[in-house]
Design an enzyme around this catalytic site. Structure first.
Site, PDB file in Angstrom:
ATOM      1  N   ASP A 255     -99.172 -68.221  67.499  1.00 56.37           N
ATOM      2  CA  ASP A 255     -98.836 -66.814  67.645  1.00 56.37           C
ATOM      3  C   ASP A 255     -97.842 -66.494  66.525  1.00 56.37           C
ATOM      4  O   ASP A 255     -97.248 -67.388  65.910  1.00 56.37           O
ATOM      5  CB  ASP A 255     -98.258 -66.506  69.029  1.00 56.37           C
ATOM      6  CG  ASP A 255     -98.337 -65.001  69.340  1.00 56.37           C
ATOM      7  OD1 ASP A 255     -98.556 -64.194  68.406  1.00 56.37           O
ATOM      8  OD2 ASP A 255     -98.172 -64.619  70.510  1.00 56.37           O
TER       9      ASP A 255
HETATM   10  C1  BGC Z   1     -98.630 -61.187  69.680  1.00 54.72           C
HETATM   11  C2  BGC Z   1    -100.077 -61.543  69.438  1.00 54.72           C
HETATM   12  C3  BGC Z   1    -100.582 -60.805  68.235  1.00 54.72           C
HETATM   13  C4  BGC Z   1     -99.689 -61.148  67.040  1.00 54.72           C
HETATM   14  C5  BGC Z   1    -100.095 -60.447  65.753  1.00 54.72           C
HETATM   15  C6  BGC Z   1     -97.789 -61.375  68.453  1.00 54.72           C
HETATM   16  O1  BGC Z   1     -96.503 -60.893  68.653  1.00 54.72           O
HETATM   17  O2  BGC Z   1     -98.127 -61.965  70.740  1.00 54.72           O
HETATM   18  O3  BGC Z   1    -100.854 -61.225  70.545  1.00 54.72           O
HETATM   19  O4  BGC Z   1    -101.909 -61.129  67.976  1.00 54.72           O
HETATM   20  O5  BGC Z   1     -98.360 -60.759  67.340  1.00 54.72           O
HETATM   21  O6  BGC Z   1     -99.826 -59.100  65.831  1.00 54.72           O
END
Ligand code: BGC
Length: 759
Positions: free
Chosen positions: A227
């Site tokens: 993530d």
């Molecule tokens: C989120 C993800 C997301 C990523 C990119 C993160 O903060 O938890 O779900 O895909 O950011 O935006």
């Protein structure tokens, strides 16, 4: 792409640079070595493509906001998920996006999780089946998905630091099972590991999770990315099986990787694995890259249709559908400004937002009054009075209520389960008029409804995507017969939720103390009253269930079914007994009566949606296999189903089981106890292997001391037998005439028998 050739050409520094993002959304290129670039974007229910690396979170391309996962989950329609996925895949092809970052299937442990709107269910079976369908749809367009957030990320509070602590059974049965299904049924091109720790170890460094379970057990061969910002120790991460860090670390981790390989702290083979997975992903995308058109208007129609299939009718006291000639008062800011999506990384710059008010003209005669705002909790007396006046002049009152944006969002959790107070106040005022009142809800997860018993209709629209206004009006006026059912339980109050006492944890440790008893697994087992149960939803027509058949290989089940060898087919006839064409979601639960383990009263193991015209009968069928019956037995680290009785339940919801059949199952071999001087006699009596030894010995003893050879252990009076059960075998030397040598020889004999079967 010749991956092996590229691998040979890449320098160590280049390899290190390839296992993290080159920008927020890109990986690669290394032109010198023929490595292309790929672009990834959020996800999950629309395309949030950011053209510039420095863009604000809400600055993304014009795109279509499909209903959120909380909504589409209620459709229980795998074909619909596939259709949405296909549309998303096409959009990605058109926009040069290789991977869409979704779906998210974290389990809805508590209604308070700020991100529940993005997730599918409290039930891992639903989460797994529905996400697999979506992934298959996206990937049918040669575009990748990123199944997220792996795993046990069921709260936003301290999401990047806290540890989700639980036993392995809970992890396997509740928090991992959905991922396992999706991996096995749809092989997502990528998985995204979560921010949190699991039992103390960051998901991004968790070898057990990322390699032992995901790859070695489930056979996953795609790429695992972090993530955004989830990497703490990159070296541990690579060794654990985390291929790609997103975004980059400004070069810090590249240098650390190089140093770790050079000093022998990291095996270069582990780095190579990660690089190969990155190159494979690039190859998958670029080898099938094609021209596509992002047809926003067409996809908008899919979004409207998806919401029509997802809306859940929760209450209807003969008030819906509304007739065209009835005068309605539409009240509530959400009617003009629908809340159709949630905040954070899933936020779409929506192409065509349709409010109920903007289309109401084409349905019937109406007035609109704001009443309360869509974005807060302030209602002036004037607003309230205007709403009441409008309601006085109407035949029916429709209140568009819901949670303002600030109430639920990625990054934080809700502190309560209530609607803004002003909404409840106005609803109470309107109820005093004794006119029929219908509430339409726009929320990403359950809310308390203090007025539920008094209003005449409740329509759960969830966060229904950019076409929500049109879909809701069609349902209100009966142009669409509602067919959604809840993929989560609505408790009466947040305190009823099983995680309530420990949710959010303390000292950065979150003890998932309710274990496997999440959602209906808890409420149903406790026979607790809920506001609306899991799987519940009404229709404008009625359905009758009949003719439940359970068969193996085409013949009705007779005798014990060997679930390790046979597939069980369950079928049931559904008849539309009303006057309107409609769709019914038929649910199959299994209730384990073997008492071999602590289990919920029942668990969902199948669902099907069937469309029927008035008077029409159709058949739905389900296939059950070993996993439908099994639980995760930590004693053997494997899925296990005991032999004995199970009830197959067919239900309209988890609380409305209409047909059942009990079957006898020949399950897995009993798990034998660990044999030592402390083993309890009762445990030895639970299986035939050790039981036979015990019975033989006891018979000998009885004969020795009573001189009688007719007596059996089973003749023992129940009290003595009950006490005997919990005696460790060593106590025989204290409570009987047996010598220590005799007891030791019995233990040796038991060990021998147990070893024989395990050989
Ligand atoms: C989120 C993800 C997301 C990523 C990119 C993160 O903060 O938890 O779900 O895909 O950011 O935006």
């Amino acid at each position: 792409m010749d991956i092996e050739k590229i691998m040979k050409e890449l320098t160590l520094a280049e390899k290190a640079s390839l296992v993290s993002g080159n920008s927020s959304w890109t990986v690669g290129p290394i032109e010198r070595a023929g490595v292309p670039e790929i672009f990834v974007s959020d996800g999950p229910y629309g395309l949030r493509k950011q053209e510039s690396d420095t863009a604000e979170i809400y600055d993304s391309i014009d795109a279509v906001a499909f209903p959120t996962s909380a909504a589409t989950a209620s459709s229980f329609d795998k074909d619909l998920m596939y259709e949405i996925g296909t549309a998303l895949g096409k959009e990605c092809q058109a926009e040069n996006v290789a991977v869409i970052l979704g779906p998210g299937i974290n389990i809805k442990r508590s209604p308070l999780c700020g991100r529940n709107f993005e997730y599918i269910s409290e039930d891992p079976y639903v989460a797994g089946e529905m996400s697999a369908a979506l992934i298959n749809g996206v990937q049918s367009q040669d575009i990748g998905t990123s199944l997220k957030h792996f795993a046990a990320n069921s709260q936003e509070t301290e999401r990047m630091y806290a540890s989700s602590d639980m036993d392995e059974r809970t992890l396997r049965e509740i928090y991992l099972a959905g991922y396992e299904t999706a991996v096995k049924k749809s092989n997502p091109w990528t998985l995204m590991c979560s921010y949190n720790r699991i039992n103390g170890t960051y998901a991004s460094e968790n070898k057990w999770l990322l390699t032992d379970v995901l790859r070695d057990e489930w056979g996953y061969d795609g790429l695992v990315m972090s993530d955004w910002g989830a990497v703490s120790d990159r070296i541990k991460g690579i060794a654990a099986g985390l291929d790609l860090e997103m975004p980059g670390s400004g070069g810090v981790n590249d240098a650390r990787i190089v140093e770790a390989v050079e000093t022998g702290k990291l095996d270069e083979a582990d780095l190579d694995k990660a690089v190969r997975n990155v190159l494979n992903l690039m190859e998958k995308y670029h080898s099938k890259k094609r021209e596509e058109v992002f047809d926003r208007d067409k996809d908008h129609e899919i979004a409207v249709h998806a919401e029509e299939e997802s809306i859940v009718l929760l209450k209807n006291e003969d008030v819906l559908p509304i007739k065209a000639e009835e005068k309605i008062a539409i009240i509530g800011g959400f009617a003009e400004n629908p809340r159709f999506q949630g905040g954070g990384s899933s936020h779409i710059n929506a192409h065509n937002i349709v409010s109920a008010v903007s289309v109401a003209d084409s349905f019937g005669s109406f007035t609109y009054t704001e009443g309360f705002p869509y974005d807060g909790d302030q209602m002036s007396d004037e607003m309230k009075n205007q709403a009441v006046e409008a309601a006085k002049n109407a035949d029916k009152v429709v209140v568009f209520a819901g949670l303002p944006d600030s109430y639920e969002c990625e990054g934080y959790d809700r502190s309560h389960m209530r609607l803004p107070e002003c909404q409840n106040i106005l609803i109470d005022e309107l109820l005093k008029l004794s006119k029929p009142v219908i509430i339409v809800l726009h929320n990403g997860s359950p809310v308390e409804m203090p007025w539920a018993d008094y209003v005449d209709g409740i329509v759960e629209a969830y966060l229904g995507g950019e076409g929500v206004g049109e879909a809701v009006m069609k349902v209100l006026y009966g142009k669409v017969n509602p067919s959604g059912k809840l993929a989560e339980s609505f408790p009466k109050k947040v305190e009823d939720n099983p995680s309530y006492l420990s949710y959010l944890g303390q000292n950065h440790r979150c003890n998932y103390s309710e274990g496997i008893f999440v959602g209906y697994r808890y409420y149903d087992t406790k026979k607790m009253d809920v506001l609306f149960p899991f799987g519940f939803g009404l229709s404008y027509t009625t359905f009758d269930y009949s003719n439940l058949k359970v068969s193996v290989g085409g013949s009705a089940v007779s005798g014990a079914v060997d679930i390790n060898a046979d597939k069980i087919t369950v079928s049931v006839d559904i008849t539309n007994t009303g006057n309107m064409a409609g769709k019914e979601i038929v649910q199959l639960y299994i209730s384990d009566k073997t008492k071999a383990a602590i289990r919920p009263v029942h668990e969902l193991k199948g669902f099907e949606k069937i469309a029927l015209n008035p008077g029409e009968t159709g058949t739905v069928s389900f296939e059950l296999d070993k996993r439908s019956f099994a639980w995760f037995n930590e004693a053997i680290s494997d899925w296990y189903a005991a032999g004995g009785e199970y009830v197959i339940e067919i239900g309209k919801s988890s609380r409305d089981i209409v047909l059942t059949e009990t079957i006898e199952v020949k399950g897995d071999a009993p798990v034998l106890p660990v044999i030592d001087m402390d083993v309890q006699i009762g445990d030895l009596l639970k299986n035939d292997i050790t039981k036979n030894v015990v019975l033989r010995v006891m018979k000998e003893e009885i004969q020795k001391f009573s001189g009688s050879d007719g007596l059996e252990v089973t003749d023992m009076d129940p009290m003595t037998y009950a006490m005997l059960q919990y005696l460790p075998i060593r106590t025989l030397r204290s409570f009987t005439h047996m010598t220590n040598e005799r007891v030791e020889s019995i233990v040796a004999a038991l060990k021998e028998e147990v070893e024989k079967v395990s050989r």
